[in-house]
Design a protein around this motif. Structure first.
Motif, PDB file in Angstrom:
ATOM      1  N   ASP A 252      15.819  -0.299  25.843  1.00 18.71           N
ATOM      2  CA  ASP A 252      14.561  -0.987  26.155  1.00 18.71           C
ATOM      3  C   ASP A 252      14.545  -1.581  27.555  1.00 18.71           C
ATOM      4  N   ILE A 253      15.668  -1.516  28.265  1.00 14.99           N
ATOM      5  CA  ILE A 253      15.724  -2.072  29.618  1.00 14.99           C
ATOM      6  C   ILE A 253      15.030  -1.102  30.570  1.00 14.99           C
ATOM      7  N   PRO A 254      14.028  -1.561  31.286  1.00 17.26           N
ATOM      8  CA  PRO A 254      13.300  -0.645  32.188  1.00 17.26           C
ATOM      9  C   PRO A 254      14.187  -0.132  33.311  1.00 17.26           C
ATOM     10  N   SER A 398       7.409 -12.989  25.967  1.00 18.10           N
ATOM     11  CA  SER A 398       8.137 -11.767  26.273  1.00 18.10           C
ATOM     12  C   SER A 398       7.869 -11.326  27.710  1.00 18.10           C
ATOM     13  N   LEU A 399       8.717 -10.429  28.215  1.00 17.12           N
ATOM     14  CA  LEU A 399       8.508  -9.895  29.560  1.00 17.12           C
ATOM     15  C   LEU A 399       7.157  -9.189  29.662  1.00 17.12           C
ATOM     16  N   GLN A 400       6.800  -8.479  28.587  1.00 16.61           N
ATOM     17  CA  GLN A 400       5.517  -7.770  28.590  1.00 16.61           C
ATOM     18  C   GLN A 400       4.350  -8.745  28.722  1.00 16.61           C
ATOM     19  N   ALA A 401       4.408  -9.844  27.954  1.00 14.60           N
ATOM     20  CA  ALA A 401       3.317 -10.831  27.992  1.00 14.60           C
ATOM     21  C   ALA A 401       3.233 -11.506  29.360  1.00 14.60           C
ATOM     22  N   GLY A 403       4.313 -10.230  32.221  1.00  9.10           N
ATOM     23  CA  GLY A 403       3.833  -9.212  33.167  1.00  9.10           C
ATOM     24  C   GLY A 403       2.325  -9.050  33.127  1.00  9.10           C
ATOM     25  N   ARG A 404       1.764  -9.010  31.915  1.00 11.21           N
ATOM     26  CA  ARG A 404       0.305  -8.861  31.778  1.00 11.21           C
ATOM     27  C   ARG A 404      -0.433 -10.025  32.423  1.00 11.21           C
ATOM     28  N   TYR A 409       3.888  -4.864  35.556  1.00 11.13           N
ATOM     29  CA  TYR A 409       4.671  -4.289  34.474  1.00 11.13           C
ATOM     30  C   TYR A 409       5.838  -5.219  34.136  1.00 11.13           C
ATOM     31  N   HIS A 410       6.382  -5.058  32.920  1.00 11.29           N
ATOM     32  CA  HIS A 410       7.475  -5.945  32.515  1.00 11.29           C
ATOM     33  C   HIS A 410       8.727  -5.702  33.357  1.00 11.29           C
TER      34      HIS A 410
END
Length: 446
Positions: A252-254, A398-401, A403-404, A409-410
């Motif tokens: 899951d690590i980009p 979260s990173l996604q939240a 980032g948004r 991006y996360h």
């Protein structure tokens, strides 16, 4: 009597989790019986201490049921060298020349991060047993081990406990405890000074145990990922012990190379969850004892019921109660605990990503439009990175939240957090700015 011991082990196996049985009971060997005393051998002094505390009474009950009479079990450390080459503290430790040369790979370890000091509960028992098994075993059957958890739940404690345990049993073993960021910086330094072969020799052939922390920092660092992959291949082929920690699964690590993610995931992956109520109570009792704080059961249970996020939050509450009682000469009662908890919980509820953005814009004199733009100017990009770091630190999003919220991006968020963490460690102006903004957030001065 050997047959009786085998039947007793069968009964014990039915009453304890399988991995606990294989780790703690299966290695025991029958030695002798003298009247009501049954002597069993175990590998190490630590093993004997842990078994006495947790399973000795169960073993005695099973043997009494099989033998039809009272039994008293005595555990004896085996005379045979165990996997760590350790016979116990009663052996004299010979002084060795060039002591500083014995641990060329060792980074700073927290001396209190030991298995004895780790509070085991439902949320972390598998991770604890997997780490302990890897530390104690000779053949590294559970190798490699990846410890996965959010911040403040004990993965660093467990990884360092492995290192401390191994070094206590055999100081000659070459243990390397290093973060992914430190590994990256060391490699860059080696490349700049034309010492890359020396770097490779150090990590590939002069390391018996590698503990690599915070592997998510490798995101987007292609050359470092290649070197880590080659290093892991060399160590695994040589049957060395490996432990990794991270806040995300390798897959899951980009911007993580698939082959490296596969290597990091090749062994046991054990997640550590937030502690349940019973575990939180025992954590608080342990830490209160270590800090010599005389806190009542009522206060302990109140703190445990209200502070549920992680171990660091629990410790913050405990320290707050102790400090406030000492400074204001107040009794450490439930009312005092309520005032401390109220401040901690209120801070966590009030701090949002939006408020962080407004505070950072105000401090750096930016408009929200400039702040959220695609601009890469340092005067805009660095405040944006600091805001992302603060959001990660204070909101639990979260990173996604995150980032948004920044139109990113996360992966960009992860890079920003890593960049600010590095700047903080340099003790420069960014460190002072982050601490100033954190104090404003925590005090509610938004």
């Amino acid at each position: 009597m050997q047959a009786a011991w085998n039947r007793a082990k069968t009964g014990i196996h039915k009453k304890v989790p399988h991995h606990n049985f294989m780790l703690w009971v299966e290695p025991l060997e029958y030695v002798a019986k003298q009247d009501e005393e049954i002597i069993l051998s175990c590998p190490t002094v630590f093993f004997k201490k842990w078994l006495t505390r947790h399973y000795l009474r169960l073993i005695e009950r099973e043997l009494e049921g099989v033998c039809g009479g009272p039994c008293r079990v005595t555990l004896k450390v085996s005379d045979e060298p165990n996997g760590n080459g350790y016979h116990g503290p009663e052996d004299d430790q010979l002084s060795l020349p060039h002591v500083t040369d014995r641990q060329p790979m060792l980074s700073a370890l927290h001396k209190d991060f030991t298995f004895d000091q780790f509070v085991v509960g439902i949320s972390n028992d598998f991770a604890y047993n997997a780490a302990l098994s890897l530390a104690c075993s000779e053949n590294a059957c559970h190798n490699p081990l990846f410890l996965l958890s959010k911040i403040g739940l004990g993965k660093s404690h467990l990884s360092q406990a492995v290192a401390n345990h191994i070094l206590r049993n055999d100081p000659k073993i070459r243990v390397c405890y290093i973060t992914a960021e430190e590994f990256t910086n060391a490699m860059i330094c080696a490349l700049r000074h034309d010492r890359i072969e020396e770097f490779k020799e150090k990590y590939r052939r002069q390391c018996d145990v590698l503990l690599l922390e915070d592997v998510q920092f490798l995101s987007g660092k292609a050359k470092t990922q290649d070197e880590v992959a080659f290093t892991l291949d060399a160590l695994l082929e040589a049957k060395k012990k490996l432990i990794f920690t991270g806040t995300y699964l390798p897959g899951d690590i980009p911007k993580m190379d698939e082959k490296l993610a596969s290597r990091l995931s090749a062994g046991i992956i054990s997640s550590i969850e937030s502690p349940d109520l019973d575990t939180r109570v025992r954590i608080l009792k342990k830490k209160a004892s270590l800090k010599q704080l005389d806190i009542s059961e009522d206060v302990i249970h109140y703190l445990a019921s209200k502070l549920t996020q992680n171990v660091r939050q629990l410790e913050s509450g405990l320290i707050g109660v102790g400090a406030k009682a000492s400074l204001l000469n107040l009794p450490m009662d439930t009312e005092l605990a309520k005032s401390v908890v109220r401040n901690i919980v209120q801070r966590s509820r009030e701090i949002t990503i939006e408020r962080i953005q407004r505070l950072v814009c105000k401090y750096y004199k930016l408009t929200m439009e400039e702040f959220l733009s695609r601009s890469r100017k340092r005067s805009i990009a660095q405040p944006r990175q600091i805001a992302m770091y603060l959001a990660r630190r204070h909101t639990g999003e979260s990173l996604q939240a995150i980032g948004r919220s920044f139109n990113r991006y996360h992966a960009t968020t992860l890079h920003a957090v890593g960049t600010v963490e590095r700047l903080i460690r340099e003790n420069g102006p960014v460190q002072k700015q982050v601490e100033f903004l954190s104090r404003r957030l925590e005090s509610g001065q938004l």
